[in-house]
Design a protein around this motif. Structure first.
Motif, short mmCIF file in Angstrom:
data_model
loop_
_atom_site.label_atom_id
_atom_site.label_comp_id
_atom_site.label_asym_id
_atom_site.label_seq_id
_atom_site.Cartn_x
_atom_site.Cartn_y
_atom_site.Cartn_z
N GLU A 132 2.25 0.45 4.20
CA GLU A 132 0.84 0.99 4.06
C GLU A 132 1.22 2.24 3.36
O GLU A 132 0.91 2.73 2.08
N ARG A 133 2.27 3.39 4.17
CA ARG A 133 2.27 4.75 3.89
C ARG A 133 2.86 4.46 2.53
O ARG A 133 3.23 5.00 1.72
N ALA A 134 4.18 3.52 1.88
CA ALA A 134 4.81 3.53 1.37
C ALA A 134 3.93 3.29 -0.48
O ALA A 134 3.86 3.80 -0.85
N PHE A 135 3.27 1.88 0.26
CA PHE A 135 2.66 1.81 -1.59
C PHE A 135 1.03 3.11 -1.59
O PHE A 135 0.97 3.34 -2.54
N ALA A 136 0.83 3.95 -0.76
CA ALA A 136 -0.16 5.14 -0.57
C ALA A 136 0.49 6.07 -1.15
O ALA A 136 -0.25 6.74 -2.35
N MET A 137 1.79 6.00 -0.63
CA MET A 137 2.44 7.49 -1.43
C MET A 137 2.91 7.21 -2.86
O MET A 137 3.24 8.02 -3.72
N ILE A 138 3.72 5.99 -3.22
CA ILE A 138 3.91 5.60 -4.48
C ILE A 138 2.70 5.98 -5.53
O ILE A 138 2.76 6.78 -6.37
#
Length: 597
Positions: free
Chosen positions: A367-373
């Motif tokens: 979830e954080r990975a996709f939000a940060m990209i």
């Protein structure tokens, strides 16, 4: 001490300490050479007869083998031979040869500790293999072995030319690259080395004329053209007499130690004063050979300083990149978050969001990975960088295929390519190549090996010109396996092994682990299931220690290897290997008999 000394390079000869040994019956010579060439491995009588007399009937070949063995015993005695009803072999340690020495040099050259040793070992190897293997013989097994040593010689020429370039030994670099071009004038990597070295030697005009002549020949013969980045390099050599290599040359251990000790001394008394030392070009060179040492210094300096300033922002970026390169996800994520919460510029924030998203993905915090990209993509739009926006889009595709969403990833990669069109900046070129390589990796995991091969072959041709080792290394792993599955196992193993030993020399444990996963797949294909499972067991342990488990895509291959093994137990010695580097050495030993066969 060996009883017999054999010479394979040049005319085959046999001798002892007392002098030459005459073997008048030619088939007896063939038999001795064949047994010795297999490194002491026992060969069945049937296999020997077939290799030596492939066109003869079974009975005729078997009879010729019996006669040849008897004549060989008459010439060299029986003490060096092991003869059973089914197999023949040479007594271990009874024979020494230049072939054995060449194999030792080739193996050692792959694991050279520094440029000086790499140049020395490859130079010794070339001095031996420049002479034709078993000259004058034309048996099928000799021709196959000769072809293998031809490729080993080419690999050695490539290694020594690149090592000479890194060591700024321009004459040697040009000499060895020139030898490659004498044999294959379309070799892009050799041209890149030759052009760079020629620029430093003041002979760029001659090199450019030669390059232009070969280009014309290529186009006249309908063979296309050289990659754009090689042509750009040629133009830069023509316009600027001196061209610097694209990567930092490694530094000597003594100088590296002196710099590291200087930083440690300053760090102990005034941490802030260590920041400019860590941001120097010299320290970047130290990081090539000692990445973990430099990361430790960067981390300590960052932790022992505070506040926001341009120098500390620059330090934070170095800390982030260094930890990301070593796949230290928790540290990378925390530093990325710190950068994003400061008042630094949007370009640095875009970099932090991109690397931070990767760190979260490694941690399986999707979830954080996709939000940060997505944050990285928005920042790229704000600063007006289409290349960075494309990189963010491509990275999202990489996240998807690692989760097993292959079709979605391919669509996103296709969407991202227009972002790089027309970009002449290095960051744009490298992101385009990384996207193409990742597309090839997706095809590998979906077992479309031909599509994977085509893409990765194109990527490798360009990355060699750019001297961009990380992507060359990674693409080489998958490309080698593609070639194997498409029928060219010998070249495939060689290309794969070159990438694996490059990762070994660079100390890149994460890339070593990826390479060993693919090595396990090779071994599984060859029926060595215990060894394959042993490698996987050790890789799984190392990954768990690094908090970097197999992705969904990687698990599809791991599951296939385990299913193929059935109830076979893992090789315990491999499973308990203490470091990834130890495993590379062990894997090399496993691949040697496969290459011989």
């Amino acid at each position: 001490m060996a009883d017999l000394k054999l010479s394979f390079f040049g005319p085959f000869s046999v001798s002892t300490n007392s002098g030459p040994v005459r073997i008048s019956y030619s088939p007896a010579k063939w038999l001795l050479a064949l047994l010795a060439s297999r490194g002491g491995t026992a060969l069945s009588r049937q296999e020997l007869a077939t290799l030596l007399w492939p066109e003869a009937s079974h009975d005729a070949a078997s009879n010729r083998l019996r006669v040849s063995l008897a004549r060989l015993k008459e010439s060299i005695g029986e003490s060096v031979l092991i003869a059973t009803k089914t197999d023949l072999a040479l007594v271990e340690g009874s024979v020494a040869s230049d072939l054995d020495r060449a194999k030792e040099l080739d193996r050692a050259a792959h694991f050279a500790s520094d440029q000086g040793e790499e140049i020395s070992l490859n130079s010794q190897l070339l001095a031996m293999v420049d002479v034709e293997y078993l000259s004058g013989w034309d048996s099928e097994w000799v021709i196959a072995d000769r072809d293998r040593w031809h490729h080993i010689r080419r690999d050695a020429l490539s290694r020594i030319s690149h090592a000479s370039l890194r060591a700024e030994s321009w004459e040697s670099a040009a000499h060895y690259a020139g030898q490659i071009l004498d044999e294959d004038e379309f070799d892009t990597a050799a041209w890149a080395t030759y052009l760079r070295a020629s620029a430093h030697l003041g002979s760029s005009d001659e090199a450019i004329l030669h390059f232009a002549k070969v280009r014309r020949s290529m186009m006249e013969e309908g063979l296309g053209d050289f990659p754009e980045n090689l042509k750009e390099l040629a133009r830069s050599v023509r316009d600027r007499p001196t061209v610097q290599p694209t990567s930092y040359p490694a530094m000597s251990s003594d100088l590296s130690d002196a710099l590291v000790n200087a930083v440690r001394e300053v760090l102990s008394t005034n941490p802030s004063a260590a920041i400019p030392l860590l941001l120097t070009e010299e320290m970047k060179k130290v990081a090539i050979n000692f990445p973990e040492v430099v990361v430790e210094l960067l981390d300590q300096t960052f932790d022992q300083t505070d506040g926001e300033s341009e120098s500390r922002y620059a330090l934070a970026e170095q800390v982030l990149r260094a930890n990301s390169n070593l796949y230290r996800a928790p540290r990378s994520a925390s530093v990325a978050r710190w950068i994003l919460d400061t008042d630094c510029g949007k370009q640095l924030k875009c970099t932090a969001a991109s690397l931070g998203s990767f760190a979260y993905f490694v941690e399986r915090d999707f979830e954080r990975a996709f939000a940060m990209i997505e944050e990285a993509r928005k920042l790229a739009i704000e600063i007006g960088s289409r290349v960075r926006e494309g990189a963010a889009v491509s990275q999202r595709g990489s996240f998807l295929w690692h989760q097993g969403q292959f079709e979605e990833a391919l669509k996103i990669y296709e969407e991202s390519m227009p972002y790089y069109e027309g970009s002449t900046e290095m960051v744009g070129i490298l992101n385009r190549l990384a996207t193409q390589a990742n597309t090839g990796f997706v095809y590998y995991f979906t077992e479309d090996f031909e599509s994977s091969r085509q893409l990765l072959e194109s990527v490798l041709a360009e990355t060699k010109v750019l001297n961009y080792a990380p992507l060359t290394m990674m693409a080489g792993f998958y490309y080698g396996y593609d070639l194997h599955r498409l029928g060219d196992t010998t070249t495939g193993i060689r290309r794969f092994h070159n990438s694996l030993t490059a990762a070994y020399r660079a100390g890149q444990n994460r890339n070593i682990q990826i390479g060993l996963d693919i090595a396990a797949r090779f071994l599984s294909d060859f029926g060595q299931h215990g060894s394959a499972l042993g490698l996987l067991a050790a890789c799984e342990r190392f990954r768990n220690e690094d908090r970097h488990t197999w992705s969904v895509a990687e698990m599809t291959v791991v599951t296939k290897i385990r299913d193929a093994a059935g109830r076979i137990s893992p090789d315990v010695d491999l499973a308990k290997m203490s470091t990834p580097k130890d495993m590379v050495v062990a894997t090399t030993a496993l691949f040697e008999p496969i290459m011989r066969s």
